[in-house]
Structure formats: C-alpha cells, structure tokens
Enzyme design. Structure first.
Site, mmCIF file in Angstrom:
data_model
loop_
_atom_site.group_PDB
_atom_site.id
_atom_site.type_symbol
_atom_site.label_atom_id
_atom_site.label_comp_id
_atom_site.label_asym_id
_atom_site.label_seq_id
_atom_site.Cartn_x
_atom_site.Cartn_y
_atom_site.Cartn_z
ATOM 1 N N ASP A 1 0.831 -1.203 0.000
ATOM 2 C CA ASP A 1 0.000 0.000 0.000
ATOM 3 C C ASP A 1 0.873 1.264 0.000
ATOM 4 O OD1 ASP A 1 -2.397 1.407 0.128
ATOM 5 O OD2 ASP A 1 -2.516 1.325 2.321
ATOM 6 N N SER B 1 -12.493 4.087 5.738
ATOM 7 C CA SER B 1 -12.998 3.955 7.112
ATOM 8 C C SER B 1 -14.032 5.025 7.410
ATOM 9 C CB SER B 1 -11.855 4.127 8.116
ATOM 10 O OG SER B 1 -11.243 2.891 8.388
#
Ligand code: ZN
Length: 295
Positions: A90, A216
C-alpha cells in the site's frame, strides 16, 4: 490461495461487488482478516507497507530481518488459505520500495505518485508497471489526491475526471486506479461529500478496476452505493485498528479487579477486528462472489 490482486478485482468488477483491502501490521491482524474471509467464503486483499522505508511512520517500521521473516509467514499463511487472497503493497512512494514488495511476494504494488506533477507521476508509474508486469505482479496507482489525516475538506475540483483517468491509464498501463471521489484518510472530522455520479461515470468509461482509499468511517449506505456504482477495492484500516483497541479496553474495564492476561486481551483485540471486518464485508457485497464464482 495466493492470487494476483488483478484477478480478484476483475471478478469483482464483473460481479458488481467490492472487495475489502485491509491493512495489517502484525500477526493477530492477519489472522483476524483471513479468519473472516475463510468463515464467509469471500476473497480478500491484505495490505502491507514498505516496512523498511526510513520515511515510514515509526510505529509501522520493521527492521530488515523482521520484515523478511514476517513476509515469509504472511505469504505462507495466504497460500494455505482456501479462499483467494492477494497481498498488496500500500502507498509506496518509491520505485525501490515497489521492488522490495515484489521480492517479498506481494501480488500487487501501489506506486503512489499522487503528490507529484502528473507527468512525473506517469513516468514513475510506467517504470514500476514495466518491471512489475515482467514479474507477474499487478500495479495500482493514484491520480487526484485523497485527503490526508488533517485534511477534512474535499473541494469539488479534486474529484478525478474521466479524461484524466483515461489519459493516465493509457500512458501507464496500470492495472487498477485509485480515484478521488470525496473520501479522506483517517478519522472523519466532518461528513464526507461523496460524488456517486462520478464513480458511475468513471466506471462506465474506464476498463480497469477502481479503488477507494480512506474507506474507514462511511455509512453502510455509502459503501453499498459505492460498490454498486463500480468501486471494486475498498481500503479499510483506521476503524479496524480502533475497534480492536476498543474490545481490549472493554475487557480490561470488565475485569478491573483481576490481573490482566496477555492472551485474553489479544483474543479480545482479534474478536473486535473480526467483528468490524465481518460487518464491512457485508456492506461491500463481497458475498456475491460466493453466488457467482463458486458454483
Ligand atoms: Zn490510502
């Protein structure tokens, strides 16, 4: 089984669902993520960092030895899983870091040149794509810019356009694209303004899978809508780590009169992470994989 990230996402694009990409820093989080994927028979993406990058936040950094031995465990664990699992590196900002990710066994790497002028981002991404493809590894890149932790303002003009996404794809040959559609990283300080129509427009005009960063803290309805409109990879980390911590805190409070026992707390942390992963896999629609591809 360990599979190429691109395969998981191409199936998701066909099937009209999204797959969670969950970040991990340690063994207990790996087990939480894979246990849920295995219980629900769904594909999953686990995400690592360029652990030895000196610019990485200190809490995330590992020594070369720790990183190498951890990655041996992670690759073996993913191979042993009965469900499709991909390992993605990532937010890597360097060519060298992406090469480390390939050596560690990642099935995709994300080269993040989003802070560079677009021509430089294209040049760096293209160099990573050339080497990664020669190694059978797919590449994610980012255009536009997903807000950072302290940045809670998303202005209209930061939404990725079809023209810039297409140009970037054609010039780099990237396999999946992180687009800016109104999310930010970390905890939201105020309600994000998601551009759902832009997702549909991008999905209709761009053949490669679309990625959402800063996944999120959206509402269940937001996730469902994003997946329905063509987001196929949803990065999710912050709330998963917080939920694990919350379960540990509650266990400590409930047993305040007893000595704290390491394994009890560890188990509570894993359960907390599993609960929130399970909930989000549901919103992402990943269960459709089971209906479409496992007959
Ligand atoms: Zn991100």
């Amino acid at each position: 089984m360990l599979v190429n990230t691109k395969n998981i996402l191409e199936e998701a694009k066909k099937g009209g669902y999204a797959v969670g990409a969950f970040n991990l820093l340690s063994h207990p989080t790996v087990e939480a993520i894979l246990n849920v994927a295995e219980e629900t028979n769904t594909p999953v993406i686990v995400q690592i960092n360029d652990w030895v990058d000196p610019n990485l936040a200190i809490a995330r950094r590992k020594s070369q030895f720790e990183a190498d031995t951890f990655m041996n465990y992670l690759v073996d664990r993913c191979k042993a899983s009965p469900v499709p699992v991909a390992i993605n590196l990532d937010h890597c900002k360097t060519y060298e870091g992406c090469m480390r990710g390939i050596k560690w066994g990642c099935t995709s790497v994300m080269i993040d040149g989003s802070e560079l002028p677009v021509e430089e981002n294209i040049k760096l991404t293209k160099a990573v794509v050339n080497t990664a493809h020669a190694c059978g590894v797919s590449v994610e890149a980012e255009i536009g810019h997903v807000g950072g932790r302290a940045d809670d303002t998303v202005k209209e003009d930061v939404y990725t356009t079809v023209e810039e996404a297409n140009l970037f794809y054609k010039k780099t040959g990237v396999d999946m694209l992180a687009v800016s559609i109104g999310t930010t990283h970390g905890v939201y300080l105020k309600k994000p303004k998601l551009n759902f129509d832009r997702i549909s427009e991008l999905n209709k005009n761009i053949s490669i899978p679309l990625v959402m960063h800063g996944g999120s803290g959206l509402t269940p309805g937001d996730y469902i809508e994003c997946a329905k409109r063509g987001i196929t990879k949803i990065n999710f980390a912050t709330y998963m780590f917080m939920e694990g911590g919350k379960y540990i805190k509650e266990t400590l409070e409930k047993n305040a009169d007893k000595p704290a026992e390491f394994n009890t707390l560890l188990k509570a942390g894993i359960e907390g992470q599993k609960a929130i992963i399970r909930e989000h896999i549901e919103y992402f629609g990943t269960k459709k994989y089971d209906e479409i591809f496992r007959q």
